[in-house]
Enzyme design. Sequence first.
Site, PDB file in Angstrom:
ATOM      1  N   ASP A   1      -5.005   4.381   4.307  1.00 11.86           N
ATOM      2  CA  ASP A   1      -5.231   2.940   4.386  1.00 11.86           C
ATOM      3  C   ASP A   1      -4.483   2.196   3.283  1.00 11.86           C
ATOM      4  O   ASP A   1      -3.976   1.098   3.505  1.00 11.86           O
ATOM      5  CB  ASP A   1      -6.733   2.629   4.304  1.00 11.86           C
ATOM      6  CG  ASP A   1      -7.400   2.826   5.663  1.00 11.86           C
ATOM      7  OD1 ASP A   1      -6.798   2.415   6.674  1.00 11.86           O
ATOM      8  OD2 ASP A   1      -8.489   3.400   5.716  1.00 11.86           O
TER       9      ASP A   1
ATOM     10  N   HIS B   1      -6.437   9.165  13.301  1.00  8.21           N
ATOM     11  CA  HIS B   1      -7.504  10.147  13.101  1.00  8.21           C
ATOM     12  C   HIS B   1      -7.405  11.319  14.067  1.00  8.21           C
ATOM     13  O   HIS B   1      -7.825  12.422  13.763  1.00  8.21           O
ATOM     14  CB  HIS B   1      -8.870   9.462  13.146  1.00  8.21           C
ATOM     15  CG  HIS B   1      -9.120   8.707  11.885  1.00  8.21           C
ATOM     16  ND1 HIS B   1      -8.794   7.381  11.753  1.00  8.21           N
ATOM     17  CD2 HIS B   1      -9.557   9.110  10.679  1.00  8.21           C
ATOM     18  CE1 HIS B   1      -9.060   7.001  10.522  1.00  8.21           C
ATOM     19  NE2 HIS B   1      -9.525   8.023   9.848  1.00  8.21           N
TER      20      HIS B   1
ATOM     21  N   GLU C   1      -8.623   2.327  -1.488  1.00 11.52           N
ATOM     22  CA  GLU C   1      -7.731   2.274  -0.325  1.00 11.52           C
ATOM     23  C   GLU C   1      -7.331   0.845   0.005  1.00 11.52           C
ATOM     24  O   GLU C   1      -6.666   0.588   0.995  1.00 11.52           O
ATOM     25  CB  GLU C   1      -8.368   2.976   0.881  1.00 11.52           C
ATOM     26  CG  GLU C   1      -9.779   2.554   1.203  1.00 11.52           C
ATOM     27  CD  GLU C   1     -10.434   3.399   2.293  1.00 11.52           C
ATOM     28  OE1 GLU C   1      -9.745   4.142   3.010  1.00 11.52           O
ATOM     29  OE2 GLU C   1     -11.670   3.304   2.436  1.00 11.52           O
TER      30      GLU C   1
ATOM     31  N   CYS D   1      -7.780  11.611  -1.145  1.00 12.58           N
ATOM     32  CA  CYS D   1      -8.147  12.280   0.105  1.00 12.58           C
ATOM     33  C   CYS D   1      -7.310  11.786   1.285  1.00 12.58           C
ATOM     34  O   CYS D   1      -7.554  12.166   2.418  1.00 12.58           O
ATOM     35  CB  CYS D   1      -9.630  12.146   0.382  1.00 12.58           C
ATOM     36  SG  CYS D   1     -10.179  10.439   0.447  1.00 12.58           S
TER      37      CYS D   1
HETATM   38  C1  PEP Z   1      -7.625   7.071   3.865  1.00 13.14           C
HETATM   39  O1  PEP Z   1      -7.663   5.893   4.228  1.00 13.14           O
HETATM   40  O2  PEP Z   1      -6.669   7.564   3.241  1.00 13.14           O
HETATM   41  C2  PEP Z   1      -8.744   7.977   4.165  1.00 13.14           C
HETATM   42  C3  PEP Z   1      -8.810   9.181   3.646  1.00 13.14           C
HETATM   43  O3  PEP Z   1      -9.699   7.553   5.022  1.00 13.14           O
HETATM   44  P1  PEP Z   1      -9.489   7.465   6.606  1.00 13.14           P
HETATM   45  O4  PEP Z   1      -8.209   8.185   6.947  1.00 13.14           O
HETATM   46  O5  PEP Z   1     -10.679   8.068   7.228  1.00 13.14           O
HETATM   47  O6  PEP Z   1      -9.390   5.989   6.833  1.00 13.14           O
HETATM   48 MG    MG Z   2      -9.473   4.976   4.968  1.00 16.36          MG
END
Ligand code: PEP
Ligand code: MG
Length: 565
Positions: A449, A183, A425, A496
Amino acid sequence: MFKGKGVSVGIGFGTAVVLKEQERKIEKTTVDEPEKEIIRFKDALKQVEEDTQQIVDSATGTEKEIMSAYLMIIQDPTLTVETENAISNLKYNAEYAVDIGFNSVIQLFESMDDEYMAGRARDIADIKNRVLAKLANEETINISKLPENTIIVATELTTSDTAKLDFKNVSGIISEIGGTNSHTSIMARTHAIPAITRVEDATKIFRNGDKIAINGSTGEIFLNPTQEETEQLQKLQKQLKEETEELEKYKKLDTRTKDDYKVELVANIGTPADIESVIKNSAEGVGLFRSEFLYMDNENMPTEEEQFEAYKKVAEAMGDKPVIIRTLDVGGDKEIKYLHLEKEANPFLGYRAIRLCLDNIAIFKIQLRAILRASAFGNLSIMFPMISSIEELREAKKILEECKKELDGENINYNKNIKTGIMIEIPSAALISVGLATECDFFSIGTNDLIQYTVAVERGNEKISKLYTKYHPAVIKLVKLAIDGAHSANIFCGMCGEAASDELYVPLLVGLGLDEFSMNPNSILKTRKRIGELDRKECEKLANEILIMTSAEEVEKRLKEFADK
Ligand code: PEP
Ligand code: MG
């Protein structure tokens, strides 16, 4: 020159601020002149008070309230009684007296078994550390208030550190640990800050005040760059700027392939402040608002009112453009101290996201009520993260219905037809996507994920990062299942995860029929340009070829060939 892995492009010049965990050993000694020791202690406490007063003076809104409450704790005479007694009566050195004196107050607060008091216990632990740092003449760094042009050097910047970071003054990030999809890297890209990870011993090599230049594309780091190196980097910086300017013309267009197939191009955000970049890059909406950053950027649970204000701000700023707010997705690499979550052996497989919300309905309801209330001010949708079964979706929707009833009873306005969707995910969700699609309004595939759960590779683990690949045929098959599942129920499927903005991957996603691409705002224009160069039929042919491949290497090679042609 030093080298690491570039995870956010751009050139940065600045001065190093090294964040190091201080290993502090507290010696127990006795002193001959306790009066002098009391003065030493009081001086240290005074300095902490003055630093805090400065923060209070320059803060606004919630931060000001929080820091004022923190200041009141420092100024409360009962905080230091035990410490002073330990010095005067037992003649302990100030460090040891602070340790035992503050710990007894911390324990008292912790034993009260009350969320608010537990929060105060952590404040006191923080004050204790700051006092000890002053006694040792250590410099403490406040990462939410940094000097201009700071290059952060850290062992690992945690996601909660990143949530507090003073981005406007950061011109680069160097860390020893971290992955492309951690992140912290995602946030660096959102803020267009060059970042490099996996720089061995960075916190030992670089010192506070060093002049550093970094290239976030190549992973190169220059300590005290020569004139020649500086000029070279400035040239690259200019080139990057020109490339960005060249993309300006895509701002006014919508997103279509050459053969006029329209897709949605939307942005991922972490806080309402990111909207500026969303609008600047002319995203067609927000495909993912990672609401957990509101929780991480706070010392206490954000109230319904605070959350409402944040969601309303985003809703209003985007007007009638869609905004998808993802409910709290904490756990894994996203830690929230005040939730006191138990340490788990496998946090990514543990008590997180929707699992935690369904188990803490009061917390979940505060957020759902805040989103519903904000839905009266724009075009909001709700998305549940980490759905692995249909029961979780049903349970989450049931709680949402309860919140709607509560608001009806209180005569509070909200969008009664608010759309609800889920993140795909977890492989189980992709595999049952046909069923899930009949009970929600949209999907968004979270490849960050999805990849880790499909190939059993933790997303931030460097040792096995080669195995973490979006090109794995199993990942691509799950993406296809999710898209087809959504379409079988006539709902849209977005993505996303970071793969949605990957230049090689985009043609494959167009070919698989993805409807919505959500990404960091700085990737919007170049993706719009890329999609405009594609022919949907050719992309479908490419996808069909790829779907029968069995090796990730083969997939990547074919996607590269397609890009080069
Ligand atoms: C993902 O898992 O691709 C996602 C967009 O959520 P995060 O990266 O916040 O886990
Ligand atoms: Mg995620």
